[in-house]
Enzyme design. Structure first.
Site, PDB file in Angstrom:
ATOM      1  N   SER A  36       0.716  -0.818   0.503  1.00  0.00           N
ATOM      2  CA  SER A  36      -0.097  -0.267  -0.080  1.00  0.00           C
ATOM      3  C   SER A  36       1.245   1.331   0.352  1.00  0.00           C
ATOM      4  O   SER A  36       2.303   1.314   0.329  1.00  0.00           O
ATOM      5  CB  SER A  36      -1.032   0.069   0.888  1.00  0.00           C
ATOM      6  OG  SER A  36      -1.560   1.544   1.475  1.00  0.00           O
ATOM      7  N   TYR A  43      -2.187  -0.767  11.003  1.00  0.00           N
ATOM      8  CA  TYR A  43      -2.404  -1.234   9.407  1.00  0.00           C
ATOM      9  C   TYR A  43      -1.418  -0.652   9.081  1.00  0.00           C
ATOM     10  O   TYR A  43      -0.899  -1.087   8.349  1.00  0.00           O
ATOM     11  CB  TYR A  43      -4.189  -0.860   9.344  1.00  0.00           C
ATOM     12  CG  TYR A  43      -3.552  -1.321   7.600  1.00  0.00           C
ATOM     13  CD1 TYR A  43      -4.080  -2.442   7.179  1.00  0.00           C
ATOM     14  CD2 TYR A  43      -3.574  -0.123   6.632  1.00  0.00           C
ATOM     15  CE1 TYR A  43      -4.165  -1.742   5.892  1.00  0.00           C
ATOM     16  CE2 TYR A  43      -3.503  -0.204   5.108  1.00  0.00           C
ATOM     17  CZ  TYR A  43      -4.051  -1.826   4.683  1.00  0.00           C
ATOM     18  OH  TYR A  43      -3.843  -1.775   3.525  1.00  0.00           O
TER      19      TYR A  43
END
Length: 232
Positions: free
Chosen positions: A133, A146
C-alpha cells in the site's frame, strides 16, 4: 500468438476476489499457469489457466502445501497479495487484533516467501511481487496498526531484495492508494469509489513487474487515483 508470460507458472495469494482475483485473471490471460490461493474460495469463478486452492498464509502447513503445489507446477514467481485491514485509535488496539493484522500482513509474507525461496534459489532467475500500500511509508489517525503492518511488509520486501540479489531473485513492491475493492468490509463499485483505482490498475502493475526484461529490476511501483493528494 505468444503472450507475455507464456510457459511460466506464477503463484498468487489472496486471490479469491478484488485485486488478487484480477491479478490471477490478467496473468492467465497473458499465458501464465496460475496457482491461486485464498482462505475462502466460495463463489470463485472458473478461469482458464488458474488453479485455485485453499490457503491460510498465517498457517505454515497450509503455506507449505500451497508452495509445494506451485513449485511442482514449475513456479518461477510469487505474488504476495493476501492482506486484511483494521482502523482504530492506538488506545483501542488489542493483542488479539494486533496478532490478526500482523499475522496476515507480515507473517504471511514471511512464511509464503520463505516457502518459495529455496526453490527460487535454484532457478537463477525468479521474481517476488509484494502488493502492499502507499501507507507502507506514511500513516494517519486510526491507521497505526494497519500502517505498521505495511511498514513491516516494506522492510521484509527490501531485506528480501538484498538477500535475493546474489541468486537472481528480483523483488518488487506495488504500492497503491485507494482501490475500489471489498477491502475493510466495504462494497465494490459504489458511487463513492467511482474515481478510485480499479483492481485492474494494480494487476497491470504486477504484470509489468513480472514481465520486465531480465536486465531490469522493478524495485517499486507507486500509483494513486488522480484525485488523491500526492503522497510519497
Amino acid at each position: 500468438m505468444t503472450t507475455t508470460l507464456q510457459g511460466r507458472t506464477i503463484a498468487v495469494t489472496g486471490a479469491s476476489r478484488g485485486i488478487g482475483l484480477r491479478v490471477a485473471e490478467v496473468l492467465a490471460a497473458e499465458g501464465a499457469q496460475v496457482v491461486a490461493g485464498a482462505r475462502d474460495l466460495s463463489g470463485v469463478p472458473d478461469i482458464a489457466g488458474v488453479q485455485f486452492m485453499t490457503l491460510d498464509v498465517t498457517d505454515q502447513s497450509s503455506v507449505r502445501a500451497f508452495a509445494d503445489t506451485a513449485i511442482a507446477a514449475g513456479a518461477d514467481a510469487l505474488v504476495n497479495n493476501a492482506g486484511v485491514g483494521s482502523f482504530m485509535p492506538v488506545e483501542d488496539i488489542t493483542p488479539e487484533e494486533y496478532r490478526r493484522i500482523m499475522d496476515t500482513n507480515v507473517l504471511g509474507v514471511i512464511l509464503t516467501s520463505g516457502a518459495f525461496v529455496p526453490h527460487f534459489r535454484t532457478l537463477g532467475r525468479s521474481t517476488i511481487v509484494n502488493v502492499t500500500s502507499d501507507v507502507s511509508a506514511r500513516t494517519f489517525a486510526r491507521g497505526g496498526l494497519y500502517t505498521a503492518s505495511k511498514y513491516a511488509a516494506r522492510a521484509i520486501t527490501q531485506a528480501l531484495a538484498y538477500e535475493g540479489h546474489e541468486y537472481g531473485l528480483r523483488v518488487s513492491e506495488i504500492r497503491s492508494g485507494n482501490v475500489d475493492t471489498y477491502f475493510g468490509d466495504t462494497q465494490q463499485g459504489i458511487p463513492e469509489k467511482e474515481e478510485w483505482l480499479r483492481p485492474d490498475d494494480i494487476a497491470q502493475a504486477v504484470l509489468y513487474a513480472l514481465s520486465a526484461p531480465g536486465h531490469v529490476r522493478i524495485d517499486e511501483i507507486l500509483l494513486h487515483p488522480t484525485w488523491q493528494p500526492i503522497a510519497f
